[in-house]
Scaffold this motif. Structure first.
Motif, mmCIF file in Angstrom:
data_model
loop_
_atom_site.group_PDB
_atom_site.id
_atom_site.type_symbol
_atom_site.label_atom_id
_atom_site.label_comp_id
_atom_site.label_asym_id
_atom_site.label_seq_id
_atom_site.Cartn_x
_atom_site.Cartn_y
_atom_site.Cartn_z
ATOM 1 N N GLN A 197 63.548 -37.039 -18.749
ATOM 2 C CA GLN A 197 62.892 -38.517 -18.303
ATOM 3 C C GLN A 197 64.741 -38.394 -16.787
ATOM 4 N N ASP A 198 64.934 -37.178 -16.613
ATOM 5 C CA ASP A 198 66.142 -37.257 -14.884
ATOM 6 C C ASP A 198 65.679 -37.653 -13.674
ATOM 7 N N ALA A 218 57.134 -34.846 -18.409
ATOM 8 C CA ALA A 218 58.152 -36.383 -18.697
ATOM 9 C C ALA A 218 57.388 -36.719 -20.016
ATOM 10 N N GLU A 274 68.765 -31.005 -16.513
ATOM 11 C CA GLU A 274 69.123 -32.361 -16.991
ATOM 12 C C GLU A 274 70.661 -31.990 -17.398
#
Ligand code: SAH
Length: 270
Positions: free
Chosen positions: A77-78, A72, A127
């Protein structure tokens, strides 16, 4: 009858709370936070061996949570991807001697001159594959099963995972590694991934773990409209970079992203 492991339709934002891990023992546990109802689906597999190899302690969840926090920080971000990365026990896919390094951000050898990509690259590619997808993906094709780790991560994020490997030794290794996880939606094939896998097409996503000089055109043919392909590919600069191709109603959009170093995409079976 063996119950299918279930997966939440909606995931909580990852961050802090640790979900049930995707381990041989936990493969049948629903990771959805409980509202007081039982969360266990089916029975725990008791024939799966020890919880963790020596050196990782009894619970590798904490070390995986640190890996996820680092992912992160690095920009992943996912929440779906972060949660899946937090669930799959990466140490089960590498040799025991390397298990202590399984949660470091490093690629590791998996035999026959091949490597498992570092967690950051696996997370980044998935992602990109999932970009703009509100929920779980449909059928996904992975080229280069290797040890089976990425296929396990994908199994949490796609309805079906078709994963193809050209090296018999690694195909067998992945089968062995994945067996105790009991993932009925992962289909491992021995074959030349440069030809794709037409039987499962069209795919909601195609992801390659090996880099070619160009993206084989059959991969594009096997991509559903609106779906993405993520593949390390040699670009005009002569270096390998991540290439993302999205199929639109009228053609293909191509983006060249950051430089990467993947093992080569080769044709034929060996
Ligand atoms: N996703 C894997 C990474 C494996 S490394 C993992 O999680 O372990 C890439 C793999 O791609 C290697 O095992 C290599 O043998 C395989 N590969 C290379 N060219 C291929 C092809 N044409 N078809 C299928 N697999 C291929």
């Amino acid at each position: 009858m063996k119950p299918r492991p279930s997966f939440p339709a909606k995931l909580p934002p990852a961050g802090g709370q640790s979900a049930a891990s995707l381990s041989p023992q936990a493969a049948q546990i629903n990771p959805r936070p409980t509202t007081g109802q039982g969360t266990r689906q089916g029975r725990v597999n008791s024939a799966a061996g020890p919880a963790s190899p020596s050196g990782l302690g009894l619970d590798s969840g904490a070390v995986r949570a640190r890996m996820v926090a680092k992912l992160a920080e690095q920009g992943v971000q996912d929440p779906w991807v972060l949660q899946a990365m937090g669930q799959v026990e990466r140490h089960r896919f590498v040799e025991t001697a390397l298990a202590g390094q399984a949660y470091e951000d490093t690629s590791l050898p998996i035999g026959l001159g091949q490597t498992i990509s570092k967690p950051n690259v696996v997370a980044r590619m998935i992602e990109l594959l999932r970009q703009d997808s509100p929920g779980k993906l449909g059928r996904v094709l992975e080229i280069g099963t290797g040890c089976g780790y990425q296929a396990a991560v994908l199994s949490l994020l796609a309805s079906e995972v078709y994963s193809i490997e050209r090296l018999r030794g690694l195909h067998e290794k992945a089968k062995k590694n994945l067996l105790p996880f009991r993932l009925p939606n992962v289909h491992l094939m021995l074959g030349d991934g440069m030809l794709g896998f037409p039987k499962g097409a069209p795919y909601a996503g195609i992801i390659s773990a090996a880099g070619g000089d160009e993206v084989p055109s059959v991969w594009l043919d096997q991509l559903a409209v609106g779906a993405r392909l993520v593949a390390p590919t040699v670009t005009a600069s002569g270096h390998q970079a991540l290439v993302v191709i999205r199929r639109t109603a009228t053609g293909f959009d191509r983006q060249v992203l950051e430089a990467v170093h993947f093992v080569p995409l080769k044709s034929g079976i060996a």
